[in-house]
Design a protein around this motif. Sequence first.
Motif, PDB file in Angstrom:
ATOM      1  N   SER A  63     -88.808   1.724  21.420  1.00 42.71           N
ATOM      2  CA  SER A  63     -89.833   0.789  20.980  1.00 42.71           C
ATOM      3  C   SER A  63     -90.083  -0.243  22.072  1.00 42.71           C
ATOM      4  N   HIS A 167    -104.625   1.108  16.239  1.00 44.45           N
ATOM      5  CA  HIS A 167    -103.441   1.959  16.347  1.00 44.45           C
ATOM      6  C   HIS A 167    -103.849   3.357  16.796  1.00 44.45           C
ATOM      7  N   PHE A 186     -95.711   9.409  17.955  1.00 45.79           N
ATOM      8  CA  PHE A 186     -96.035   8.276  18.824  1.00 45.79           C
ATOM      9  C   PHE A 186     -96.943   7.318  18.061  1.00 45.79           C
ATOM     10  N   GLY A 188     -98.973   3.683  18.959  1.00 49.39           N
ATOM     11  CA  GLY A 188     -99.285   2.708  19.992  1.00 49.39           C
ATOM     12  C   GLY A 188    -100.483   1.880  19.592  1.00 49.39           C
ATOM     13  N   TYR A 201     -97.953  -2.792  21.748  1.00 54.02           N
ATOM     14  CA  TYR A 201     -96.679  -2.173  21.383  1.00 54.02           C
ATOM     15  C   TYR A 201     -96.793  -0.658  21.447  1.00 54.02           C
ATOM     16  N   THR A 202     -95.659   0.017  21.600  1.00 53.61           N
ATOM     17  CA  THR A 202     -95.575   1.468  21.485  1.00 53.61           C
ATOM     18  C   THR A 202     -94.258   1.832  20.806  1.00 53.61           C
ATOM     19  N   GLN A 204     -92.108   5.463  20.455  1.00 59.63           N
ATOM     20  CA  GLN A 204     -91.985   6.892  20.729  1.00 59.63           C
ATOM     21  C   GLN A 204     -90.703   7.401  20.081  1.00 59.63           C
TER      22      GLN A 204
END
Length: 211
Positions: A63, A167, A186, A188, A201-202, A204
């Motif tokens: 994150s 998003h 995913f 993001g 933010y991301t 994965q």
Amino acid sequence: MEISFVIVKKTHVMLAAGFLLTTLVSCEQKAAETTGMLYNIDSLLSVQAQYLVQSNASLQKVSVLGNDEKKAVVKPKDSLAWENELNIFREVESVNKPLNQRYYTIERFSDPRSNLLVKAFTEKKDPNTQFSPPVKYLRIYYHGTMANVRKIEAGYEEENALYKSNHLLTLQFQEVYNKTVLTSYFIGGGQKMFLGDSVAYTIQASVTIPH
């Protein structure tokens, strides 16, 4: 001999779970067609959650919020915990609302970068109204039939009196032991607070299923 018995028994359990997963995925796609849904992602996520908990699966997550990166290994304890992990993807279900359905153009085409087919739902602007559905696009990549989904992509936006956010949502699937299984996702995007700063933010995550 005792070890072999345990392995065989586990294999039978996995095969049974896989048969159930395949049957349920096929049924949920048929249900979507008969009920007028554009795509029944709620049912898909519930079926995957049940299978992943039966398979003793875990998540490796990375994150990133701004410049802050965190890594973690998460093992949801039951199907409800798995569904909570995947909850944001249920936002895609809004494409099925009768109010929203008429604001999409539906296309089918071959993905030029793979051997997959694509069913795409893309927002179409109506000059007579300012209404805009929260899901801007939804693309389902599949092999042969919609039951053999390999990837789902969606763009989602929301806005209220406090903030505006967008998003990018992606779910990846693979064929594992002759069944379609979620292997990664995913998330993001960014959020802009009115009278405040923007935050990007991301997230994965990769799914691990023990052998």
